[in-house]
Design an enzyme around this catalytic site. Sequence first.
Site, PDB file in Angstrom:
ATOM      1  N   TYR A 281       4.681   6.472  10.094  1.00 20.01           N
ATOM      2  CA  TYR A 281       3.763   5.369   9.788  1.00 20.01           C
ATOM      3  C   TYR A 281       4.469   4.256   9.023  1.00 20.01           C
ATOM      4  O   TYR A 281       4.284   3.073   9.302  1.00 20.01           O
ATOM      5  CB  TYR A 281       2.577   5.902   8.975  1.00 20.01           C
ATOM      6  CG  TYR A 281       1.421   4.931   8.868  1.00 20.01           C
ATOM      7  CD1 TYR A 281       0.325   5.034   9.707  1.00 20.01           C
ATOM      8  CD2 TYR A 281       1.431   3.893   7.929  1.00 20.01           C
ATOM      9  CE1 TYR A 281      -0.736   4.136   9.627  1.00 20.01           C
ATOM     10  CE2 TYR A 281       0.383   2.989   7.837  1.00 20.01           C
ATOM     11  CZ  TYR A 281      -0.694   3.125   8.690  1.00 20.01           C
ATOM     12  OH  TYR A 281      -1.732   2.227   8.602  1.00 20.01           O
TER      13      TYR A 281
ATOM     14  N   LYS B 164       1.803   0.089  15.304  1.00 18.60           N
ATOM     15  CA  LYS B 164       3.224   0.026  15.641  1.00 18.60           C
ATOM     16  C   LYS B 164       3.640  -1.228  16.425  1.00 18.60           C
ATOM     17  O   LYS B 164       4.823  -1.566  16.473  1.00 18.60           O
ATOM     18  CB  LYS B 164       3.627   1.258  16.477  1.00 18.60           C
ATOM     19  CG  LYS B 164       3.692   2.533  15.689  1.00 18.60           C
ATOM     20  CD  LYS B 164       4.879   2.557  14.756  1.00 18.60           C
ATOM     21  CE  LYS B 164       4.623   3.416  13.553  1.00 18.60           C
ATOM     22  NZ  LYS B 164       4.804   2.805  12.274  1.00 18.60           N
TER      23      LYS B 164
ATOM     24  N   TYR C 188      -8.682   6.074   8.015  1.00 18.94           N
ATOM     25  CA  TYR C 188      -8.733   6.449   9.428  1.00 18.94           C
ATOM     26  C   TYR C 188      -9.686   7.629   9.529  1.00 18.94           C
ATOM     27  O   TYR C 188      -9.377   8.712   9.004  1.00 18.94           O
ATOM     28  CB  TYR C 188      -7.354   6.885   9.936  1.00 18.94           C
ATOM     29  CG  TYR C 188      -6.332   5.777  10.083  1.00 18.94           C
ATOM     30  CD1 TYR C 188      -5.649   5.260   8.992  1.00 18.94           C
ATOM     31  CD2 TYR C 188      -6.027   5.270  11.344  1.00 18.94           C
ATOM     32  CE1 TYR C 188      -4.701   4.257   9.146  1.00 18.94           C
ATOM     33  CE2 TYR C 188      -5.074   4.261  11.508  1.00 18.94           C
ATOM     34  CZ  TYR C 188      -4.419   3.759  10.398  1.00 18.94           C
ATOM     35  OH  TYR C 188      -3.486   2.771  10.558  1.00 18.94           O
TER      36      TYR C 188
ATOM     37  N   PRO D 252      -3.300   0.605  19.364  1.00 22.25           N
ATOM     38  CA  PRO D 252      -3.137   0.109  17.993  1.00 22.25           C
ATOM     39  C   PRO D 252      -3.131   1.169  16.890  1.00 22.25           C
ATOM     40  O   PRO D 252      -2.638   0.890  15.798  1.00 22.25           O
ATOM     41  CB  PRO D 252      -4.311  -0.851  17.815  1.00 22.25           C
ATOM     42  CG  PRO D 252      -5.301  -0.457  18.849  1.00 22.25           C
ATOM     43  CD  PRO D 252      -4.537   0.112  19.996  1.00 22.25           C
TER      44      PRO D 252
ATOM     45  N   HIS E  69       0.833  -1.206   0.000  1.00 19.71           N
ATOM     46  CA  HIS E  69       0.000   0.000   0.000  1.00 19.71           C
ATOM     47  C   HIS E  69       0.862   1.248   0.000  1.00 19.71           C
ATOM     48  O   HIS E  69       1.837   1.339   0.735  1.00 19.71           O
ATOM     49  CB  HIS E  69      -0.923   0.011   1.219  1.00 19.71           C
ATOM     50  CG  HIS E  69      -2.155  -0.806   1.023  1.00 19.71           C
ATOM     51  ND1 HIS E  69      -3.412  -0.279   0.982  1.00 19.71           N
ATOM     52  CD2 HIS E  69      -2.306  -2.133   0.799  1.00 19.71           C
ATOM     53  CE1 HIS E  69      -4.286  -1.239   0.753  1.00 19.71           C
ATOM     54  NE2 HIS E  69      -3.644  -2.381   0.647  1.00 19.71           N
TER      55      HIS E  69
HETATM   56  P1  FAD Z   1       3.141 -11.610  21.747  1.00 25.52           P
HETATM   57  O1  FAD Z   1       2.608 -11.667  20.371  1.00 25.52           O
HETATM   58  O2  FAD Z   1       2.222 -11.297  22.867  1.00 25.52           O
HETATM   59  O3  FAD Z   1       3.862 -13.009  22.017  1.00 25.52           O
HETATM   60  C1  FAD Z   1       4.240 -13.420  23.297  1.00 25.52           C
HETATM   61  C2  FAD Z   1       4.159 -14.930  23.346  1.00 25.52           C
HETATM   62  O4  FAD Z   1       4.633 -15.379  24.611  1.00 25.52           O
HETATM   63  C3  FAD Z   1       2.735 -15.438  23.213  1.00 25.52           C
HETATM   64  O5  FAD Z   1       2.685 -16.459  22.239  1.00 25.52           O
HETATM   65  C4  FAD Z   1       2.388 -15.963  24.597  1.00 25.52           C
HETATM   66  O6  FAD Z   1       1.479 -17.047  24.560  1.00 25.52           O
HETATM   67  C5  FAD Z   1       3.769 -16.392  25.095  1.00 25.52           C
HETATM   68  N1  FAD Z   1       3.913 -16.432  26.560  1.00 25.52           N
HETATM   69  C6  FAD Z   1       3.413 -15.574  27.476  1.00 25.52           C
HETATM   70  N2  FAD Z   1       3.782 -15.935  28.709  1.00 25.52           N
HETATM   71  C7  FAD Z   1       4.544 -17.034  28.573  1.00 25.52           C
HETATM   72  C8  FAD Z   1       5.218 -17.883  29.486  1.00 25.52           C
HETATM   73  N3  FAD Z   1       5.177 -17.648  30.806  1.00 25.52           N
HETATM   74  N4  FAD Z   1       5.906 -18.939  29.017  1.00 25.52           N
HETATM   75  C9  FAD Z   1       5.966 -19.170  27.683  1.00 25.52           C
HETATM   76  N5  FAD Z   1       5.331 -18.418  26.760  1.00 25.52           N
HETATM   77  C10 FAD Z   1       4.648 -17.360  27.199  1.00 25.52           C
HETATM   78  N6  FAD Z   1      -0.632  -4.187  16.975  1.00 25.52           N
HETATM   79  C11 FAD Z   1      -0.800  -3.481  15.896  1.00 25.52           C
HETATM   80  O7  FAD Z   1       0.170  -2.906  15.434  1.00 25.52           O
HETATM   81  N7  FAD Z   1      -2.025  -3.418  15.274  1.00 25.52           N
HETATM   82  C12 FAD Z   1      -3.107  -4.097  15.749  1.00 25.52           C
HETATM   83  O8  FAD Z   1      -4.186  -4.047  15.194  1.00 25.52           O
HETATM   84  C13 FAD Z   1      -2.970  -4.838  16.905  1.00 25.52           C
HETATM   85  N8  FAD Z   1      -4.003  -5.523  17.430  1.00 25.52           N
HETATM   86  C14 FAD Z   1      -3.809  -6.207  18.580  1.00 25.52           C
HETATM   87  C15 FAD Z   1      -4.872  -6.899  19.146  1.00 25.52           C
HETATM   88  C16 FAD Z   1      -4.707  -7.594  20.349  1.00 25.52           C
HETATM   89  C17 FAD Z   1      -5.864  -8.312  20.973  1.00 25.52           C
HETATM   90  C18 FAD Z   1      -3.435  -7.585  20.984  1.00 25.52           C
HETATM   91  C19 FAD Z   1      -3.238  -8.311  22.297  1.00 25.52           C
HETATM   92  C20 FAD Z   1      -2.382  -6.918  20.388  1.00 25.52           C
HETATM   93  C21 FAD Z   1      -2.554  -6.232  19.199  1.00 25.52           C
HETATM   94  N9  FAD Z   1      -1.503  -5.556  18.603  1.00 25.52           N
HETATM   95  C22 FAD Z   1      -1.675  -4.855  17.493  1.00 25.52           C
HETATM   96  C23 FAD Z   1      -0.172  -5.589  19.149  1.00 25.52           C
HETATM   97  C24 FAD Z   1       0.698  -6.660  18.494  1.00 25.52           C
HETATM   98  O9  FAD Z   1      -0.082  -7.765  18.199  1.00 25.52           O
HETATM   99  C25 FAD Z   1       1.816  -6.979  19.458  1.00 25.52           C
HETATM  100  O10 FAD Z   1       2.594  -5.803  19.615  1.00 25.52           O
HETATM  101  C26 FAD Z   1       2.699  -8.143  19.016  1.00 25.52           C
HETATM  102  O11 FAD Z   1       1.994  -9.346  19.136  1.00 25.52           O
HETATM  103  C27 FAD Z   1       3.975  -8.204  19.859  1.00 25.52           C
HETATM  104  O12 FAD Z   1       4.644  -9.399  19.628  1.00 25.52           O
HETATM  105  P2  FAD Z   1       5.436 -10.141  20.779  1.00 25.52           P
HETATM  106  O13 FAD Z   1       6.059 -11.330  20.151  1.00 25.52           O
HETATM  107  O14 FAD Z   1       6.300  -9.174  21.499  1.00 25.52           O
HETATM  108  O15 FAD Z   1       4.329 -10.552  21.862  1.00 25.52           O
HETATM  109  C1  DHB Z   2      -4.760  -2.506  11.380  1.00 24.96           C
HETATM  110  C2  DHB Z   2      -4.576  -2.231  12.699  1.00 24.96           C
HETATM  111  C3  DHB Z   2      -4.121  -0.984  13.077  1.00 24.96           C
HETATM  112  O1  DHB Z   2      -3.921  -0.705  14.365  1.00 24.96           O
HETATM  113  C4  DHB Z   2      -3.870  -0.006  12.151  1.00 24.96           C
HETATM  114  O2  DHB Z   2      -3.454   1.215  12.557  1.00 24.96           O
HETATM  115  C5  DHB Z   2      -4.031  -0.293  10.832  1.00 24.96           C
HETATM  116  C6  DHB Z   2      -4.485  -1.553  10.447  1.00 24.96           C
HETATM  117  C7  DHB Z   2      -5.253  -3.833  10.973  1.00 24.96           C
HETATM  118  O3  DHB Z   2      -5.545  -4.649  11.851  1.00 24.96           O
HETATM  119  O4  DHB Z   2      -5.389  -4.083   9.776  1.00 24.96           O
END
Ligand code: FAD
Ligand code: DHB
Length: 386
Positions: A379, A293, A198, A289, A68
């Site tokens: 962004y 980021k 947005y 969100p 995009h």
């Molecule tokens: P995570 O993806 O949380 O991975 C951590 C992993 O560690 C998980 O698999 C968990 O099960 C595991 N874990 C936890 N505790 C333990 C333990 N004690 N022992 C072993 N394993 C463990 N970001 C955006 O940019 N846009 C979005 O739209 C967006 N939507 C989101 C919606 C939701 C519901 C959530 C929760 C987050 C969202 N985010 C979004 C944020 C983004 O998904 C996270 O920033 C991203 O997942 C970070 O990755 P990570 O690997 O650091 O953590």
């Molecule tokens: C999506 C999520 C976001 O937080 C955003 O800023 C743009 C797109 C998505 O889930 O597609």
Amino acid sequence: MGIIGAGPAGLLLSRMLAVQGIESVVLENRSRDYVEARIRAGILEQHTVDTLREVGMGARLDREGLEHDGIYLQYPGTRHKLDFPELCGRNVWIYGQSEVVKDLIAAQLDDGPPLLFEVSDVQPRDVDTDSPSIAFTDADGVAQVLECDVVAGTDGFHGVSRPIVTAATDGQLWERTYPFAWLGILADVAPSTDDLIYAWHPDGFAMHSMRSPSVSRLYIQVDPTEKIEDWSDDRIWEALATRMALPGWELQTGPVTEKSILPMRSFVSSPMRHGRLFLAGDAAHIVPPTGAKGLNLAVADVTLLARALVRLLAEKETDLADAYSDKALARVWRCTHFSWWMTSMLHTHGDDFDAQLQLSQLQRVCTSEAAARELAEMYTGLPVAL
Ligand code: FAD
Ligand code: DHB
């Protein structure tokens, strides 16, 4: 390396280290199905895409990801396209976090380092020595100890790693909880827009994103106390259509396949390291969100961390490991500011005075190249300064 958590941060770190000849074991407390099914982020920044390609994870992304070249910012009467390549020479990609995670897990289980699902009682030990370990119970209920040189805490916001770092370093935490949440849906309907929208609206923020040419992802701002049961599909579509309305444009509706309410908070924990325990991704910080980021920050952290760990473990030099926390946090705070700014500009809160300030800021971004460029640079993602 012992890596706790098989989210994008842990899986990618393991992959990056494997490419550099460093062995790791990834410990995940959930099942593979659960981890792969979690619907989360959808936008990949340029550096995230470059990084995934560099470690051999670009094939399906290049086939199925949607490149995009901008976003629309909307407020009543105006829908303005910000052209990213023109403003800053970079693009973004739509490719769901669940797809990134599926690709990384498939590669890991195919020819990568060990990845153990459904472990429990995970406990990092002796991280202030040169021989830390991780105690855990495996999926068969057998108590195990993983001896390692370094532990990566990539276990997300609710993981076990951050409390250890915070307690041992007398660390600092900064937090902001927002007075609103997102109600998000996935729907089997072709997107009604070519680029993400947005939209600011007096009823609250609305956003149109997508996952593929036939799947739309949409969000509306709701009160954090709202119950998902009170939002029928019809009520959600109606709110979306009202908030994104524009003469001559129509929102197409379709079957809703997933819906949930996401609370919104900013959170930063410092430092991101104690001894041989390093934090990365949501284990150390959370952003709201708006602006997408979270996943990209996790990728930026592990890009820095992988480089520091190769230097530490292969070259026995501590300089990059010692610099990791400060360097990562500088980028984290920039993105924390951007996410807070996008959130504050687009979500209804406060009084009429606040609304006028928001509209004035939106008009500025849509009419000033300098203001638009700042948004576009942030962004599409700052390069990771290695
Ligand atoms: P995570 O993806 O949380 O991975 C951590 C992993 O560690 C998980 O698999 C968990 O099960 C595991 N874990 C936890 N505790 C333990 C333990 N004690 N022992 C072993 N394993 C463990 N970001 C955006 O940019 N846009 C979005 O739209 C967006 N939507 C989101 C919606 C939701 C519901 C959530 C929760 C987050 C969202 N985010 C979004 C944020 C983004 O998904 C996270 O920033 C991203 O997942 C970070 O990755 P990570 O690997 O650091 O953590
Ligand atoms: C999506 C999520 C976001 O937080 C955003 O800023 C743009 C797109 C998505 O889930 O597609």
